[in-house]
Design an enzyme around this catalytic site. Structure first.
Site, PDB file in Angstrom:
ATOM      1  N   CYS A 115       0.854  -1.202   0.000  1.00  0.00           N
ATOM      2  CA  CYS A 115       0.000   0.000   0.000  1.00  0.00           C
ATOM      3  C   CYS A 115       0.884   1.243   0.000  1.00  0.00           C
ATOM      4  CB  CYS A 115      -0.940   0.010   1.194  1.00  0.00           C
ATOM      5  SG  CYS A 115      -1.875  -1.504   1.450  1.00  0.00           S
ATOM      6  N   ALA A 116       1.792   1.347  -0.969  1.00  0.00           N
ATOM      7  CA  ALA A 116       2.925   2.261  -0.885  1.00  0.00           C
ATOM      8  C   ALA A 116       2.618   3.716  -1.215  1.00  0.00           C
ATOM      9  CB  ALA A 116       4.047   1.772  -1.806  1.00  0.00           C
ATOM     10  N   ALA A 117       1.726   3.970  -2.163  1.00  0.00           N
ATOM     11  CA  ALA A 117       1.507   5.357  -2.595  1.00  0.00           C
ATOM     12  C   ALA A 117       0.990   6.210  -1.428  1.00  0.00           C
ATOM     13  CB  ALA A 117       0.507   5.374  -3.749  1.00  0.00           C
ATOM     14  N   PRO A 118       1.374   7.500  -1.395  1.00  0.00           N
ATOM     15  CA  PRO A 118       2.068   8.280  -2.418  1.00  0.00           C
ATOM     16  C   PRO A 118       3.590   8.204  -2.387  1.00  0.00           C
ATOM     17  CG  PRO A 118       1.400   9.723  -0.645  1.00  0.00           C
ATOM     18  CD  PRO A 118       0.854   8.360  -0.301  1.00  0.00           C
ATOM     19  N   GLY A 119       4.190   7.521  -1.417  1.00  0.00           N
ATOM     20  CA  GLY A 119       5.606   7.241  -1.513  1.00  0.00           C
ATOM     21  C   GLY A 119       6.521   7.832  -0.467  1.00  0.00           C
ATOM     22  N   ASP A 141       1.372  -0.058   5.831  1.00  0.00           N
ATOM     23  CA  ASP A 141       0.636   1.103   6.321  1.00  0.00           C
ATOM     24  C   ASP A 141      -0.762   0.971   5.741  1.00  0.00           C
ATOM     25  OD1 ASP A 141       0.435   3.586   7.732  1.00  0.00           O
ATOM     26  OD2 ASP A 141       0.427   4.594   5.800  1.00  0.00           O
ATOM     27  N   ASP A 146      -3.065  -6.281  -6.060  1.00  0.00           N
ATOM     28  CA  ASP A 146      -3.879  -6.316  -4.854  1.00  0.00           C
ATOM     29  C   ASP A 146      -3.041  -6.973  -3.761  1.00  0.00           C
ATOM     30  OD1 ASP A 146      -5.636  -6.815  -2.786  1.00  0.00           O
ATOM     31  OD2 ASP A 146      -7.179  -7.717  -4.039  1.00  0.00           O
ATOM     32  N   CYS A 158      -3.273   5.345  10.503  1.00  0.00           N
ATOM     33  CA  CYS A 158      -3.511   6.653  11.113  1.00  0.00           C
ATOM     34  C   CYS A 158      -4.882   6.717  11.763  1.00  0.00           C
ATOM     35  CB  CYS A 158      -3.338   7.776  10.090  1.00  0.00           C
ATOM     36  SG  CYS A 158      -4.341   7.601   8.602  1.00  0.00           S
ATOM     37  N   ASP A 178       1.148  -1.238  -4.933  1.00  0.00           N
ATOM     38  CA  ASP A 178      -0.134  -0.592  -4.721  1.00  0.00           C
ATOM     39  C   ASP A 178      -1.102  -1.138  -5.760  1.00  0.00           C
ATOM     40  OD1 ASP A 178      -0.902   2.162  -3.024  1.00  0.00           O
ATOM     41  OD2 ASP A 178      -2.243   1.744  -4.707  1.00  0.00           O
TER      42      ASP A 178
END
Length: 466
Positions: free
Chosen positions: A277-281, A340, A324, A393, A298
């Site tokens: 789930c890397a973006a936005p980086g 994350d 996915d 978060c 992602d």
């Protein structure tokens, strides 16, 4: 439904109240009318249809009424919406205190006109007469609200006359919706919940993560070094890209709390790491700078394009994979994985005040179930002995402590790696007895004119045992 006339002051009879404008009056739109009308429409979408604010304020694909505005009017819309959503329970209490009976059923359009007008008068530096005049004009132009134009005029004029008394009267009204405040009280206690609620009334500071020479960049940008190793900027005029070092790729914007999870690995020199789930980086960049050979994954190709562009500005590179995460099966297991996870984002209300009005308990439960599935899968993607950092978060333990406890209780293949408070001077209070990170927005008090607080975050380090 009538105006509560307690302590009502008489109008100046020499001036016809704008609420008496005849329904058939027409002419060019008043200056600022389009901005207030757009704010009212967007507020209705957030509150009544639970539509996220960011998408509606997108410069290209956002709400048409917003996109039709010039930049100064767009800025006014954003200011109105942020203030209205941050203070919504207090604004509604203020309006209710001026009525002998509630607004009629189905009068939601009228409710939103009043909230937008009151938000400007109570919490923004907008001339009262302008807010009142345009709100009455909105009522007159809407067939649903036309018969209430005099009421809009009277309520908002009283708010203007009695502003300080009203602000004092509603000061103890919790600024969060009751359902979420109750969850905070159950998790953190009433006193801490109240502090968190009050903290989200203030906009978030701008924090950055620098590639190197933190002290030097703090001095150069008039900032202060944070316990997380990032830099918090003082208030400034202009845009972020105009600041020194941005175009050269020396730093990127990243909330102090969001920078914590990637740091929990320590050195990653020579290790193969996957950022799920890397973006936005931002976290991807941190993993690269820690020495890892990073695969950024992602499920959105467009989000990965944005990630690649962000990394290119920073002069960094990673392998990108569109997939996915829940179905991702690498050819070789990784040494470490950062998850994350998608969450309710309730720790980001200083930046995204719409979150608590577009989410509910059912969303938290659904997202917690998704996160648990993702965490269980993430543990299968690393070698025995490999580390998984799980973070999000959210402020809600259902999305953090509770689900991690379940995973550890029944997988039999993972153990907790406690985070040590002594490794995080200045943030010791954020380390739980079990060794997890739990930041809340009321933490990180700062002096010297710098804004306090940080996003609410949860992070834990797990090791695959076999």
């Amino acid at each position: 439904m009538v105006l509560n006339s307690n302590n009502k002051k008489p109008f100046n009879k020499d001036r016809r109240p704008s609420g008496n404008r005849r329904p058939h009056d027409s002419g060019p739109a008043k200056p600022g009318f389009a901005a207030r009308a757009a704010a009212t429409k967007i507020l209705a979408a957030v509150i009544d249809r639970r539509t996220p604010l960011d998408g509606m304020l997108d410069a290209e694909g956002g709400n048409p009424a917003y996109r039709a505005l010039g930049e100064s009017d767009r800025a006014l819309v954003r200011a109105i919406l942020n203030s209205a959503l941050r203070h919504l329970p207090r604004i509604e209490a203020a309006i209710a205190s001026l009525l002998d009976s509630p607004l009629p059923e189905g009068a939601r359009a009228l409710h939103h006109v009043l909230v937008v007008g009151a938000a400007q008068m109570l919490y923004l530096d907008v001339p009262d007469h302008s807010a009142v005049d345009i709100a009455v004009e909105q009522a007159n132009q809407d067939p649903r609200n036309r018969r209430f134009a005099k009421l809009v005029n009277a309520i908002l004029r009283r708010i203007g006359r009695e502003k300080q008394e009203i602000l004092t009267r509603v000061a103890d009204v919790p600024a969060m919706p009751a359902w979420f405040l109750a969850r905070l009280e159950a998790a953190y206690g009433a006193e801490a919940a109240s502090r968190i609620s009050d903290t989200q009334l203030e906009p978030a500071a701008i924090d950055i993560t620098v590639k190197s020479d933190t002290e030097g960049w703090a001095k150069r940008l008039n900032g202060v070094v944070l316990p997380t190793g990032g830099v918090r900027l003082a208030a400034f005029e202009g845009s972020i890209p105009s600041l020194d070092g941005f175009s050269e790729g020396e730093w990127w914007v990243q909330d102090a709390a969001a920078s914590i999870p990637a740091k929990l690995f320590g050195s990653l020199s020579g290790l193969n790491v996957v950022d799920l789930c890397a973006a936005p980086g931002g976290k991807t960049a941190q993993l690269i700078l820690a020495g890892g050979k990073v695969t950024a994954l992602d499920q959105s190709a467009n989000r990965l394009k944005r990630l690649s562009a962000n990394l290119a500005r920073l002069g960094l590179g990673a392998e990108t994979v569109v997939a996915d995460m829940a179905k991702f099966q690498p050819d070789d297991l990784f040494d470490a994985a950062l998850l994350d996870a998608p969450c309710s984002s309730t720790g980001t209300t200083r930046r995204h005040p719409d979150v608590l009005w577009t989410k509910g308990p059912e969303d938290i439960a659904k997202l917690a179930a998704l996160q648990e599935r993702l965490l269980r899968h993430a543990l299968t993607l690393v070698k025995p002995g490999g580390l998984v950092v799980f973070s999000n978060c959210s402020l809600d333990p259902e999305e953090g402590e509770d689900l991690v406890a379940r995973v550890l209780a029944d997988t039999g293949t993972a153990e907790r790696v406690p985070i040590k408070p002594e490794d995080w001077p200045g943030l010791e209070a954020a380390i739980s007895p079990l060794g997890a990170f739990r930041t809340t927005p009321d933490m990180l008090p700062l002096a010297g004119g710098f804004a306090s607080g940080l996003d609410g975050f949860f992070a834990v380090v797990l090791r695959r045992t076999r």
